[in-house]
Design a protein around this motif. Sequence first.
Motif, PDB file in Angstrom:
ATOM      1  N   MET A 139      64.386  35.595  24.920  1.00 60.60           N
ATOM      2  CA  MET A 139      65.209  36.639  24.342  1.00 60.60           C
ATOM      3  C   MET A 139      64.801  36.868  22.887  1.00 60.60           C
ATOM      4  N   LEU A 140      64.496  38.095  22.540  1.00 60.78           N
ATOM      5  CA  LEU A 140      64.140  38.448  21.170  1.00 60.78           C
ATOM      6  C   LEU A 140      65.387  38.431  20.298  1.00 60.78           C
ATOM      7  N   MET A 141      65.238  37.875  19.118  1.00 64.26           N
ATOM      8  CA  MET A 141      66.369  37.839  18.196  1.00 64.26           C
ATOM      9  C   MET A 141      66.022  38.538  16.887  1.00 64.26           C
ATOM     10  N   ASN A 142      65.056  37.961  16.170  1.00 67.71           N
ATOM     11  CA  ASN A 142      64.766  38.452  14.828  1.00 67.71           C
ATOM     12  C   ASN A 142      63.400  39.122  14.683  1.00 67.71           C
ATOM     13  N   GLY A 143      62.581  39.088  15.703  1.00 70.96           N
ATOM     14  CA  GLY A 143      61.252  39.686  15.618  1.00 70.96           C
ATOM     15  C   GLY A 143      61.266  41.158  15.228  1.00 70.96           C
ATOM     16  N   PRO A 144      62.043  41.992  15.918  1.00 71.44           N
ATOM     17  CA  PRO A 144      62.072  43.411  15.530  1.00 71.44           C
ATOM     18  C   PRO A 144      62.562  43.614  14.095  1.00 71.44           C
ATOM     19  N   ALA A 145      63.541  42.845  13.664  1.00 79.40           N
ATOM     20  CA  ALA A 145      64.046  42.984  12.291  1.00 79.40           C
ATOM     21  C   ALA A 145      62.955  42.631  11.276  1.00 79.40           C
ATOM     22  N   ILE A 146      62.184  41.603  11.563  1.00 77.35           N
ATOM     23  CA  ILE A 146      61.081  41.217  10.669  1.00 77.35           C
ATOM     24  C   ILE A 146      60.048  42.332  10.613  1.00 77.35           C
ATOM     25  N   LEU A 147      59.736  42.928  11.739  1.00 81.84           N
ATOM     26  CA  LEU A 147      58.756  44.014  11.763  1.00 81.84           C
ATOM     27  C   LEU A 147      59.240  45.220  10.956  1.00 81.84           C
ATOM     28  N   TYR A 148      60.540  45.532  11.043  1.00 83.84           N
ATOM     29  CA  TYR A 148      61.071  46.632  10.222  1.00 83.84           C
ATOM     30  C   TYR A 148      61.076  46.260   8.740  1.00 83.84           C
ATOM     31  N   GLU A 149      61.310  44.990   8.425  1.00 86.70           N
ATOM     32  CA  GLU A 149      61.229  44.535   7.026  1.00 86.70           C
ATOM     33  C   GLU A 149      59.794  44.694   6.513  1.00 86.70           C
ATOM     34  N   ILE A 150      58.815  44.355   7.346  1.00 86.51           N
ATOM     35  CA  ILE A 150      57.408  44.520   6.966  1.00 86.51           C
ATOM     36  C   ILE A 150      57.097  45.994   6.738  1.00 86.51           C
ATOM     37  N   LEU A 151      57.579  46.868   7.611  1.00 89.08           N
ATOM     38  CA  LEU A 151      57.351  48.303   7.456  1.00 89.08           C
ATOM     39  C   LEU A 151      57.916  48.806   6.131  1.00 89.08           C
ATOM     40  N   GLN A 152      59.146  48.422   5.806  1.00 93.64           N
ATOM     41  CA  GLN A 152      59.750  48.867   4.547  1.00 93.64           C
ATOM     42  C   GLN A 152      58.994  48.299   3.354  1.00 93.64           C
ATOM     43  N   ALA A 153      58.601  47.034   3.448  1.00 91.54           N
ATOM     44  CA  ALA A 153      57.853  46.409   2.351  1.00 91.54           C
ATOM     45  C   ALA A 153      56.497  47.079   2.162  1.00 91.54           C
ATOM     46  N   LEU A 154      55.867  47.482   3.253  1.00 84.87           N
ATOM     47  CA  LEU A 154      54.586  48.180   3.166  1.00 84.87           C
ATOM     48  C   LEU A 154      54.756  49.534   2.483  1.00 84.87           C
ATOM     49  N   LYS A 155      55.845  50.233   2.802  1.00 83.16           N
ATOM     50  CA  LYS A 155      56.137  51.501   2.131  1.00 83.16           C
ATOM     51  C   LYS A 155      56.388  51.274   0.644  1.00 83.16           C
ATOM     52  N   ASP A 156      57.158  50.237   0.301  1.00 81.65           N
ATOM     53  CA  ASP A 156      57.433  49.922  -1.107  1.00 81.65           C
ATOM     54  C   ASP A 156      56.159  49.556  -1.847  1.00 81.65           C
ATOM     55  N   PHE A 157      55.279  48.815  -1.182  1.00 86.35           N
ATOM     56  CA  PHE A 157      54.018  48.450  -1.831  1.00 86.35           C
ATOM     57  C   PHE A 157      53.165  49.689  -2.067  1.00 86.35           C
ATOM     58  N   HIS A 158      53.119  50.557  -1.101  1.00 83.34           N
ATOM     59  CA  HIS A 158      52.319  51.776  -1.233  1.00 83.34           C
ATOM     60  C   HIS A 158      52.858  52.682  -2.341  1.00 83.34           C
ATOM     61  N   GLN A 159      54.163  52.827  -2.410  1.00 80.09           N
ATOM     62  CA  GLN A 159      54.767  53.744  -3.372  1.00 80.09           C
ATOM     63  C   GLN A 159      54.924  53.143  -4.767  1.00 80.09           C
ATOM     64  N   ARG A 160      55.304  51.854  -4.827  1.00 75.74           N
ATOM     65  CA  ARG A 160      55.636  51.262  -6.136  1.00 75.74           C
ATOM     66  C   ARG A 160      54.851  49.998  -6.472  1.00 75.74           C
ATOM     67  N   LYS A 161      53.899  49.626  -5.615  1.00 72.83           N
ATOM     68  CA  LYS A 161      53.081  48.420  -5.813  1.00 72.83           C
ATOM     69  C   LYS A 161      53.917  47.145  -5.868  1.00 72.83           C
TER      70      LYS A 161
END
Length: 121
Positions: A1-23
């Motif tokens: 049963m998946l618990m936190n994997g999808p949440a981690i992936l969405y955190e990575i996506l947001q962090a990647l956007k933040d890195f791209h926009q604001r380093k």
Amino acid sequence: MLMNGPAILYEILQALKDFHQRKERHVIYINKLPLTEEDKHLILDVLREGKVRIILKSNMQKVEWRETGISGVWIGVFFDRDEKPILETIEITDFPMLAACQSEDIEEAIKVLEDRLSSLV
């Protein structure tokens, strides 16, 4: 049963956007989170394998980073002296900061190179 994997992936996506926009760099300490084996497999399946691997070998510890198939997302594993993993991270950055040359290392390198060059004369 998946618990936190999808949440981690969405955190990575947001962090990647933040890195791209604001380093802004971001680190997720994977082994500090309650992840199931299914979560870990999901994360690795989505991120996939990249082309770059960095290995830091010091007297104190070994660290290995590998870029995932998503540019800017690095998986890091820190090992103890017996080469057992003690810390696992996902870093969202252009280059893992610990792998970058540190200022004090450059100062020491200048001295070493100057000494080596002075022995040539």
